[in-house]
Design a protein around this motif. Structure first.
Motif, short mmCIF file in Angstrom:
data_model
loop_
_atom_site.label_atom_id
_atom_site.label_comp_id
_atom_site.label_asym_id
_atom_site.label_seq_id
_atom_site.Cartn_x
_atom_site.Cartn_y
_atom_site.Cartn_z
N SER A 222 -0.68 4.81 -4.87
CA SER A 222 1.38 4.96 -3.63
C SER A 222 1.60 3.24 -2.97
N ALA A 223 2.68 3.20 -2.94
CA ALA A 223 3.23 2.66 -2.01
C ALA A 223 4.38 2.68 -2.26
N SER A 224 5.00 2.53 -0.55
CA SER A 224 6.24 2.55 0.04
C SER A 224 7.11 2.10 0.83
N PHE A 225 8.30 1.21 0.32
CA PHE A 225 8.95 0.20 1.96
C PHE A 225 9.97 1.29 2.98
N THR A 226 10.41 0.02 3.74
CA THR A 226 11.63 0.53 4.65
C THR A 226 12.74 -0.60 4.44
N ILE A 227 13.13 -0.34 4.20
CA ILE A 227 14.82 -1.11 4.77
C ILE A 227 15.41 -1.47 6.37
N ASN A 228 15.13 -2.48 6.92
CA ASN A 228 16.29 -2.63 8.22
C ASN A 228 16.93 -3.78 8.19
N PRO A 229 17.91 -3.77 8.64
CA PRO A 229 18.44 -2.02 8.50
C PRO A 229 18.70 -1.62 6.98
N SER A 230 19.39 -0.16 6.86
CA SER A 230 19.77 0.78 5.85
C SER A 230 21.24 0.04 5.17
N ILE A 246 0.33 0.04 0.80
CA ILE A 246 0.38 -0.14 -0.36
C ILE A 246 -1.20 0.96 -0.35
N ARG A 247 -1.86 1.52 -1.79
CA ARG A 247 -3.14 2.26 -1.50
C ARG A 247 -3.31 2.16 -2.80
N VAL A 248 -4.56 1.79 -3.16
CA VAL A 248 -5.13 1.81 -3.55
C VAL A 248 -6.82 2.38 -4.10
N SER A 249 -7.48 2.31 -6.01
CA SER A 249 -8.29 3.66 -5.88
C SER A 249 -9.75 2.93 -5.11
N THR A 257 5.59 -7.85 -5.79
CA THR A 257 6.93 -8.79 -5.79
C THR A 257 7.30 -7.38 -5.02
N PHE A 258 9.45 -8.06 -5.00
CA PHE A 258 10.61 -7.24 -4.70
C PHE A 258 11.99 -7.38 -5.07
N ARG A 259 12.36 -6.41 -5.88
CA ARG A 259 13.52 -6.91 -6.42
C ARG A 259 14.94 -6.11 -6.57
N ARG A 260 15.44 -7.04 -6.47
CA ARG A 260 17.17 -6.28 -6.73
C ARG A 260 17.94 -5.85 -8.06
N GLU A 261 18.75 -5.11 -8.13
CA GLU A 261 19.21 -4.69 -9.29
C GLU A 261 19.94 -5.84 -9.67
N ASP A 262 20.33 -6.93 -8.58
CA ASP A 262 21.79 -8.03 -9.26
C ASP A 262 20.15 -8.78 -9.18
N GLY A 263 18.82 -8.36 -9.89
CA GLY A 263 17.84 -9.78 -10.52
C GLY A 263 17.59 -10.97 -9.33
N LEU A 302 10.14 -1.79 -4.94
CA LEU A 302 8.89 -3.05 -4.60
C LEU A 302 8.49 -3.14 -6.19
N ARG A 303 7.52 -4.03 -7.07
CA ARG A 303 7.39 -3.72 -8.07
C ARG A 303 5.96 -4.25 -8.17
N ILE A 304 4.70 -3.50 -8.62
CA ILE A 304 3.84 -4.12 -8.55
C ILE A 304 2.99 -4.74 -9.52
N ASP A 305 2.87 -5.86 -9.80
CA ASP A 305 2.25 -6.59 -11.15
C ASP A 305 0.85 -6.69 -11.49
N GLU A 306 0.19 -6.21 -10.35
CA GLU A 306 -1.53 -6.72 -11.45
C GLU A 306 -1.52 -5.75 -9.73
N PRO A 307 -2.48 -4.30 -10.53
CA PRO A 307 -2.43 -4.12 -11.64
C PRO A 307 -1.58 -3.53 -12.62
N ASN A 308 -0.91 -2.97 -12.46
CA ASN A 308 0.00 -1.31 -12.56
C ASN A 308 0.75 -1.23 -13.27
#
Length: 322
Positions: A222-230, A246-249, A257-263, A302-308
């Motif tokens: 599992s993984a999650s994040f918040t944006i401040n300010p929204s 982030i939680r791992v097994s 990495t963090f990513r946006r729709e503008d690339g 939020l993008r998990i590049d390794e391992p998922n």
């Protein structure tokens, strides 16, 4: 011939009688009279006759038949006469000095599963059925099979009198390879004589299975994040703060990495885990807006590049730079 004999006898008797009559009489008194003489003569003749006269056979007496009386049976109910029961006589038997009986597996039943290298304590319940007391000079001894890291021998912790039971324990370790393992154990007295269960001196044992678990894949669960300010409306350029977790097994390193729709793609960030757990991410500062008149609305994730190789928490964000 028989008639001649009888006749001769009669003549002889008559001659004697005549001679007696002609004898001279004396003055003395005779010892017998004429009747006596005649009687003697008659007896003599009768004896002669009897000598040659066969004795007739007497008739055989046949015993009368005895009639057997039959007594009619009477219907008499049988009575149960108790038969005395004789108490069995105890036959004295000679018990061996050292004789053991297996009672129970107190711990680790047969085919208990362990992972490689796991430690455990095996306990047997044994009864002293011999005639000798087991003292602390008696020992548990390894007999055959796999020792599983156990000692060659271990002294009993106390005395065990005949008829008593005792729990005997030994610390063991599972082998490192997956398989079924069995270790046989016996007892040894103070004189060094080894004995086992029953008169056949059988061993008692511990039997386990070692299973190598299938390795669990390392993954972010599992993984999650918040944006401040929204959202933002103000002077540009500016920075927004991304905070997450982030939680791992299991233990391992995660690259994200963090990513946006503008690339936009942030530099890779690494976080290490010593076990399967959850960790908070360090705050990440993301620059937004190139200057006055900039405006953008889109998603950040939020993008998990390794391992998922997996995306988490896509969140909408908008910015306006007057």
């Amino acid at each position: 011939m028989k008639k001649m004999t009888i006749g001769f006898s009669i003549i002889l008797v008559m001659t004697i009688l005549l001679s007696a009559c002609n004898l001279p009489r004396g003055t003395t008194t005779p010892t017998s009279d004429a009747n006596y003489v005649f009687t003697a003569a008659a007896l003599t003749v009768q004896a002669k006759i009897n000598e040659n006269t066969p004795i007739p056979a007497l008739p055989t007496m046949i015993p009368p038949e005895i009639e057997t009386l039959e007594i009619p049976p009477t219907n008499v109910a049988p009575t149960d006469t108790p038969i005395p029961t004789l108490a069995p006589t105890a036959t004295p038997t000679s018990l061996p000095c050292d004789l053991a009986k297996f009672i129970d597996d107190v711990t680790v039943p047969d085919d208990t599963s362990y992972t490689p290298g796991a430690t455990f304590t095996k306990t047997w319940r044994i009864k002293n059925e011999g005639s000798c007391t087991w003292t602390t000079s008696y020992s548990l001894v390894f007999d055959s099979g796999t020792s599983m890291g156990g000692p060659a021998s271990k002294a009993l912790s106390g005395n065990v009198a005949p008829g008593q039971t005792v729990d005997i324990s030994v610390d063991l370790k599972a082998p490192d390879t997956a398989s079924t393992y069995k270790g046989n154990w016996k007892l040894r007295n103070g004189s060094g004589v080894i004995f086992g269960i029953g008169t056949e001196n059988k061993a008692f044992w511990v039997q386990i299975k070692v299973n190598v678990p299938t390795p669990q894949l390392f993954a972010v669960t599992s993984a999650s994040f918040t944006i401040n300010p929204s959202s933002y409306n103000g002077t540009c350029p500016t920075e927004i703060t991304l905070s997450g977790k982030i939680r791992v097994s299991r233990a391992g390193d995660v690259i994200y990495t963090f990513r946006r729709e503008d690339g936009y793609v942030s530099s890779p960030i690494t976080i290490s885990f010593s076990d399967g757990s959850e960790k908070n991410l360090s705050d990440f500062k993301m620059s937004m807006g190139s200057g006055p008149g900039y405006s953008w609305t889109g998603k950040i994730w939020l993008r998990i590049d390794e391992p998922n190789h997996q995306d988490f928490g896509a969140t909408s964000f908008s910015i306006t730079c007057p």
